[in-house]
Scaffold this active site. Structure first.
Site, PDB file in Angstrom:
ATOM      1  N   LYS A 232     -16.346  -6.524  65.383  1.00 36.65           N
ATOM      2  CA  LYS A 232     -16.126  -7.547  66.831  1.00 36.65           C
ATOM      3  C   LYS A 232     -14.579  -7.781  66.948  1.00 36.65           C
ATOM      4  O   LYS A 232     -13.945  -8.574  66.449  1.00 36.65           O
ATOM      5  CB  LYS A 232     -16.732  -8.955  66.375  1.00 36.65           C
ATOM      6  CG  LYS A 232     -16.949  -9.729  67.435  1.00 36.65           C
ATOM      7  CD  LYS A 232     -17.977  -9.120  68.691  1.00 36.65           C
ATOM      8  CE  LYS A 232     -17.978 -10.095  69.799  1.00 36.65           C
ATOM      9  NZ  LYS A 232     -18.904  -9.480  70.677  1.00 36.65           N
TER      10      LYS A 232
ATOM     11  N   SER B 169     -22.725  -7.846  74.013  1.00 38.26           N
ATOM     12  CA  SER B 169     -22.372  -9.213  73.402  1.00 38.26           C
ATOM     13  C   SER B 169     -23.238 -10.377  73.792  1.00 38.26           C
ATOM     14  O   SER B 169     -24.375 -10.122  73.813  1.00 38.26           O
ATOM     15  CB  SER B 169     -20.881  -9.583  73.285  1.00 38.26           C
ATOM     16  OG  SER B 169     -20.781 -10.446  72.379  1.00 38.26           O
TER      17      SER B 169
END
Length: 611
Positions: free
Chosen positions: A204, A405
């Site tokens: 991430k 996401s």
């Protein structure tokens, strides 16, 4: 006394002049507004298509799922014979619809690709347009392309033509894809701003610009994988269209300097030698070529832009009573109501509510083109999908260029997920980020002190440091959000949580790999998603209608006025336009961190980084 009287007279006259000027300016402003509104709402813009017409596929700006706002004033000025500014966005579906209509229109003799004003290289959207062009070519009508210079995206679009020509002083500029982010750590250090970052997921990397000065190895590894896949997709399509090998195009790019030296710097001749274009022609010579291909005289041909063509032949209402509703969600996901270039949780919820209340809509296709955003807003939209399914209406997600996401969080609740092979998706991870300015303030001689009833009383005060207790609490909130994300995906995709975890940690995938990991159901475009939705709803005929948020009267007035101001006063070169777009993209990234909880499911590496 006489002097005072004269001063009073002078001041009185000056005041009257100023007052009159103010009134005149106000009246001029009002008159401009009235003219704009009259043009927007009452001007007759209907034109009939003439015989021997040629459809001009001339997209301008970037290709998008939905334009930010209607350009009514631009259309008005065009009707009045005024030169208008280039648009900064083109709705991809408009281009596709125009090409499909033209294929069966006997008045359209040929298609000309004029890509000079197209910016960027959105491979997924260009491939969708390309499919429509290939279908057009099946009718036997010629397709030609001509330009001064072809940039990477412009060339991919033009490669679908039967014949590509370039100006004698032009050429083809293909560069490959790159991902270059702007890093702010040095600025934050110099200004002594403490940017607090929390994340779950080794890959991430959305928060890296705030905590690093360069790309991490994890980001390089993940980025290299999908960039190479995207580049290969570009090479495969362009080479297939031109009848050359992918390695030929790679060699052209990698050896551009030595090859240009061999032609004495003649980029147009080099493009012909490399078989990237067919001929070198001036604009006049291209007109003669077009006339020859259509069997008509130059003066008998009439070029019509795809937007004008659509206006001349508006879409008919679906013939059947039962339809598929299309909801488009573009841009960062944010709470509340948002404009067309943002995915607002309330805005999308209202559209789903319309779909549930409309008895003619039997299923919904949610077209997602978003890098993610607010975790809370993503969960709200996920809930709207569930409510629509409970109402007996299946929901199919169609992924555009990117659905990562938070956008994947939303998609995981759909009955089916359809993505293009070049869609960027995944990025299952979560992070929190917000600054505090206690060190910055201290450096300026500003301090803060006080008392509170608990250790959390100063939480949210930007001039107070973040306590260890607050850091631990935020970490727990993030872990809960990540686990919820995993569970949403596991439940929606009917996969064990451990299997989802293996595809999580914030990694980004192209659609083809996502399909292999069972994160999506099938590879395809919006048409494929519509067919899937029709099948789930028990429909044999695919009819659809778009659901779009209605702007308020206030928004219509502002859109019309500011659109006109841009048309009247904004003329800028492509280079300046691109620079401004880059700055605007960075500003929008910072601006879109608007979740009150500061918790995001977003993939910043998927937005604004391809050139």
């Amino acid at each position: 006394m006489e002097i005072l009287a004269r001063m009073k007279t002078i001041l009185s006259i000056l005041w009257k002049v100023l007052s009159t000027t103010r009134v005149v300016i106000a009246n001029i402003f009002f008159l401009v507004m009235v003219i704009i509104l009259l043009g927007v709402f009452f001007t007759d813009t209907e034109e009939s298509l003439r015989q021997n017409s040629v459809l001009l596929v001339n997209p301008a700006g970037t290709l998008v799922e939905q334009r930010s706002a209607p350009e009514a004033a631009e259309a008005l000025l065009k009707k009045m014979g005024r030169e208008t500014a280039r648009a900064d966005e083109t709705k991809t579906q408009d281009v596709i619809d125009a090409i499909r209509k033209a294929a069966t229109d006997p008045k359209i003799l040929a298609l000309v690709i004029d890509s000079r004003d197209l910016q960027g290289c959105d491979t997924t959207k260009i491939l969708d347009i390309g499919k429509a062009i290939l279908d057009f070519k099946e009718t036997g009508k010629p397709v030609l392309a001509h330009s001064m210079v072809y940039t990477q995206g412009q060339y991919l679009l033009s490669s679908y033509a039967d014949t590509i020509s370039v100006n004698p002083l032009g050429g083809v500029l293909i560069t490959g894809f790159g991902m270059y982010q702007t890093y702010f750590k040095g600025l934050l250090d110099k200004t002594r701003i403490n940017f607090h970052v929390f994340r779950v997921g080794d890959y991430k990397t959305a928060v890296e610009p705030f905590v690093r000065e360069s790309m991490s190895e994890e980001a390089r590894e993940a980025g290299r994988e999908w960039l190479n896949g995207l580049w290969q997709a570009y090479l495969d399509e362009a080479s297939k269209n031109r009848g050359v090998s992918p390695s030929d195009i790679v060699s052209y790019v990698e050896n551009i300097d030595t090859r240009l030296a061999a032609t004495g710097g003649d980029a147009a001749r080099l493009a012909v030698n490399a078989q990237l274009v067919d001929e070198i022609k001036t604009s006049t010579q291209f007109d003669q070529l077009l006339a020859g291909k259509t069997g008509k005289r130059i003066e008998d041909l009439h070029r019509v832009g795809f937007q004008d063509y659509l206006a001349m032949s508006p879409s008919a209402e679906p013939s059947g009573k039962e339809v598929i509703g299309i909801i488009r969600a573009r841009g960062a996901i944010l709470p509340g109501k948002q404009p067309e270039n943002r995915t607002g949780s309330e805005s999308i919820a209202e559209l789903f509510q319309k779909a549930r209340q409309d008895p003619t809509i039997l299923a919904v296709v949610l077209r997602l083109d978003s890098p993610g955003g607010s975790a809370a807003a993503s969960e709200e939209i996920h809930h709207e999908i569930a409510r629509t399914q409970e109402a007996g209406k299946p929901v199919v997600v169609s992924m555009g260029s990117v659905a990562a996401s938070g956008a994947y969080w939303i998609a995981s609740g759909a009955n089916r997920i359809v993505a293009a092979p070049t869609t960027l998706t995944g990025s299952i991870g979560i992070f929190a980020a917000f600054p505090t300015f206690e060190d910055t303030a201290m450096n300026l001689g500003i301090t803060t002190d006080g008392i509170g009833t608990t250790g959390l009383a100063d939480l949210g005060n930007p001039l107070r440091p973040l306590s260890a207790q607050s850091e631990r609490a935020i970490g727990q909130l993030l872990r809960f959000g990540y686990d919820l994300f995993i569970n949403r995906v596991a439940s929606g995709r009917r996969l064990p949580a451990a299997e989802v975890e293996s595809s999580a940690q914030g990694r980004v995938f192209l659609g083809r790999e996502a399909h292999g990991r069972k994160l999506i159901d099938q590879l395809g475009n919006l048409d494929d998603a519509l067919r899937t939705a029709a099948s789930l709803a028990g429909l044999t005929v695919v009819n659809s209608k778009e659901l779009r948020r209605e702007p308020s009267p206030h928004e219509k007035i502002l859109q019309a006025f500011f659109s006109s101001a841009q048309v009247l006063f904004t003329q800028q070169s492509p280079a300046v336009s691109r620079l401004l777009n880059m700055v605007e993209t960075q500003a929008q990234v910072l601006e879109s961190f608007a979740d009150p909880n500061h918790i995001y499911a977003r993939s910043m590496e998927c937005e604004g980084s391809l050139f």
